[in-house]
Design a protein around this motif. Sequence first.
Motif, PDB file in Angstrom:
ATOM      1  N   MET A  82      31.610  25.411  22.181  1.00  0.00           N
ATOM      2  CA  MET A  82      30.954  26.707  22.139  1.00  0.00           C
ATOM      3  C   MET A  82      31.043  27.368  23.512  1.00  0.00           C
ATOM      4  N   LEU A  83      31.385  28.631  23.508  1.00  0.00           N
ATOM      5  CA  LEU A  83      31.475  29.386  24.757  1.00  0.00           C
ATOM      6  C   LEU A  83      30.107  29.978  25.085  1.00  0.00           C
ATOM      7  N   ARG A  84      29.645  29.706  26.286  1.00  0.00           N
ATOM      8  CA  ARG A  84      28.387  30.305  26.736  1.00  0.00           C
ATOM      9  C   ARG A  84      28.611  31.249  27.908  1.00  0.00           C
ATOM     10  N   HIS A  85      29.561  30.898  28.776  1.00  0.00           N
ATOM     11  CA  HIS A  85      29.805  31.690  29.984  1.00  0.00           C
ATOM     12  C   HIS A  85      31.297  31.920  30.157  1.00  0.00           C
ATOM     13  N   VAL A  86      31.683  33.198  30.223  1.00  0.00           N
ATOM     14  CA  VAL A  86      33.073  33.579  30.395  1.00  0.00           C
ATOM     15  C   VAL A  86      33.205  34.336  31.713  1.00  0.00           C
ATOM     16  N   LEU A  87      34.095  33.879  32.563  1.00  0.00           N
ATOM     17  CA  LEU A  87      34.381  34.563  33.824  1.00  0.00           C
ATOM     18  C   LEU A  87      35.476  35.582  33.562  1.00  0.00           C
ATOM     19  N   VAL A  88      35.187  36.834  33.884  1.00  0.00           N
ATOM     20  CA  VAL A  88      36.162  37.909  33.710  1.00  0.00           C
ATOM     21  C   VAL A  88      36.522  38.397  35.104  1.00  0.00           C
ATOM     22  N   CYS A  89      37.763  38.184  35.498  1.00  0.00           N
ATOM     23  CA  CYS A  89      38.211  38.590  36.827  1.00  0.00           C
ATOM     24  C   CYS A  89      38.472  40.086  36.813  1.00  0.00           C
ATOM     25  N   LEU A  90      37.816  40.796  37.705  1.00  0.00           N
ATOM     26  CA  LEU A  90      37.857  42.252  37.718  1.00  0.00           C
ATOM     27  C   LEU A  90      38.686  42.778  38.873  1.00  0.00           C
ATOM     28  N   LYS A  91      39.523  43.757  38.555  1.00  0.00           N
ATOM     29  CA  LYS A  91      40.274  44.471  39.584  1.00  0.00           C
ATOM     30  C   LYS A  91      40.640  45.826  39.013  1.00  0.00           C
ATOM     31  N   PRO A  92      40.886  46.808  39.861  1.00  0.00           N
ATOM     32  CA  PRO A  92      41.281  48.120  39.348  1.00  0.00           C
ATOM     33  C   PRO A  92      42.653  48.041  38.680  1.00  0.00           C
ATOM     34  N   ARG A 128      32.571  37.920  45.435  1.00  0.00           N
ATOM     35  CA  ARG A 128      32.954  36.811  46.299  1.00  0.00           C
ATOM     36  C   ARG A 128      33.796  37.394  47.428  1.00  0.00           C
ATOM     37  N   ASP A 129      33.734  36.795  48.588  1.00  0.00           N
ATOM     38  CA  ASP A 129      34.528  37.220  49.739  1.00  0.00           C
ATOM     39  C   ASP A 129      35.487  36.116  50.128  1.00  0.00           C
ATOM     40  N   GLN A 132      37.389  48.144  49.787  1.00  0.00           N
ATOM     41  CA  GLN A 132      37.036  47.048  48.883  1.00  0.00           C
ATOM     42  C   GLN A 132      35.735  47.363  48.131  1.00  0.00           C
ATOM     43  N   ASP A 133      34.760  47.940  48.821  1.00  0.00           N
ATOM     44  CA  ASP A 133      33.496  48.298  48.170  1.00  0.00           C
ATOM     45  C   ASP A 133      33.692  49.403  47.139  1.00  0.00           C
ATOM     46  N   ARG A 134      34.574  50.362  47.423  1.00  0.00           N
ATOM     47  CA  ARG A 134      34.865  51.424  46.459  1.00  0.00           C
ATOM     48  C   ARG A 134      35.498  50.830  45.202  1.00  0.00           C
ATOM     49  N   ARG A 135      36.433  49.924  45.393  1.00  0.00           N
ATOM     50  CA  ARG A 135      37.076  49.261  44.255  1.00  0.00           C
ATOM     51  C   ARG A 135      36.062  48.444  43.460  1.00  0.00           C
ATOM     52  N   ARG A 136      35.194  47.734  44.157  1.00  0.00           N
ATOM     53  CA  ARG A 136      34.158  46.942  43.488  1.00  0.00           C
ATOM     54  C   ARG A 136      33.286  47.819  42.613  1.00  0.00           C
ATOM     55  N   ASP A 137      32.798  48.923  43.174  1.00  0.00           N
ATOM     56  CA  ASP A 137      31.931  49.830  42.416  1.00  0.00           C
ATOM     57  C   ASP A 137      32.646  50.385  41.187  1.00  0.00           C
ATOM     58  N   GLU A 138      33.921  50.709  41.351  1.00  0.00           N
ATOM     59  CA  GLU A 138      34.716  51.245  40.246  1.00  0.00           C
ATOM     60  C   GLU A 138      34.834  50.226  39.106  1.00  0.00           C
ATOM     61  N   VAL A 139      35.208  48.999  39.431  1.00  0.00           N
ATOM     62  CA  VAL A 139      35.415  48.004  38.377  1.00  0.00           C
ATOM     63  C   VAL A 139      34.101  47.505  37.791  1.00  0.00           C
ATOM     64  N   PHE A 140      33.061  47.382  38.608  1.00  0.00           N
ATOM     65  CA  PHE A 140      31.763  46.962  38.068  1.00  0.00           C
ATOM     66  C   PHE A 140      31.239  47.989  37.084  1.00  0.00           C
ATOM     67  N   GLY A 141      31.333  49.275  37.437  1.00  0.00           N
ATOM     68  CA  GLY A 141      30.846  50.326  36.546  1.00  0.00           C
ATOM     69  C   GLY A 141      31.553  50.299  35.209  1.00  0.00           C
ATOM     70  N   PHE A 199      34.387  40.081  41.181  1.00  0.00           N
ATOM     71  CA  PHE A 199      35.280  40.870  42.024  1.00  0.00           C
ATOM     72  C   PHE A 199      35.374  40.151  43.356  1.00  0.00           C
ATOM     73  N   VAL A 200      36.587  39.899  43.796  1.00  0.00           N
ATOM     74  CA  VAL A 200      36.782  39.232  45.083  1.00  0.00           C
ATOM     75  C   VAL A 200      37.173  40.274  46.115  1.00  0.00           C
ATOM     76  N   ARG A 201      36.333  40.404  47.142  1.00  0.00           N
ATOM     77  CA  ARG A 201      36.680  41.274  48.268  1.00  0.00           C
ATOM     78  C   ARG A 201      37.661  40.506  49.124  1.00  0.00           C
ATOM     79  N   ALA A 202      38.884  40.955  49.078  1.00  0.00           N
ATOM     80  CA  ALA A 202      39.954  40.280  49.832  1.00  0.00           C
ATOM     81  C   ALA A 202      39.695  40.399  51.327  1.00  0.00           C
ATOM     82  N   LEU A 203      40.172  39.419  52.035  1.00  0.00           N
ATOM     83  CA  LEU A 203      40.057  39.445  53.493  1.00  0.00           C
ATOM     84  C   LEU A 203      40.899  40.586  54.046  1.00  0.00           C
ATOM     85  N   PRO A 204      40.485  41.158  55.178  1.00  0.00           N
ATOM     86  CA  PRO A 204      41.309  42.215  55.772  1.00  0.00           C
ATOM     87  C   PRO A 204      42.651  41.646  56.209  1.00  0.00           C
TER      88      PRO A 204
END
Length: 140
Positions: A1-11, A107-108, A80-89, A37-42
Amino acid sequence: MLRHVLVCLKPGPENQACQSAAVELGQKTGAVLNGVFVRALPPPAPRLAYPVTGVLAGDAVATAVLSDLDERVVEHQEEQDRRRDEVFGAFLRKAHEGKVPATTLVRDGEVQEEILRAAQAMDLVMLGRGYHPDESLLGS
């Protein structure tokens, strides 16, 4: 049974198909969707002609170099924060419309490593891939 699904988010359109598939899966199984959403390192700093640590404090050149590096890091974080807000929304709207419970986490670090770390507590991981909106990849 599936209880938790990780959905990797990116624009991007390929990720929209993945999110839609995740919502459909959540509707069928009752699983909670966990968007990550993973904030990639600079990007690495350019190599300097001389070590900044060997420069006297107050040196105008060293100050300008460090200021430029700080500015690049801030710009990267803001993007990265702009992308995060876009995909989270988009993800949370899609889940809400489908009446599927969903959470988000940031995650960073290196994208692959952080996805693997987040996946440890999940039953399934869903990733978008390819160049066409109808392509998605499911894996565990």
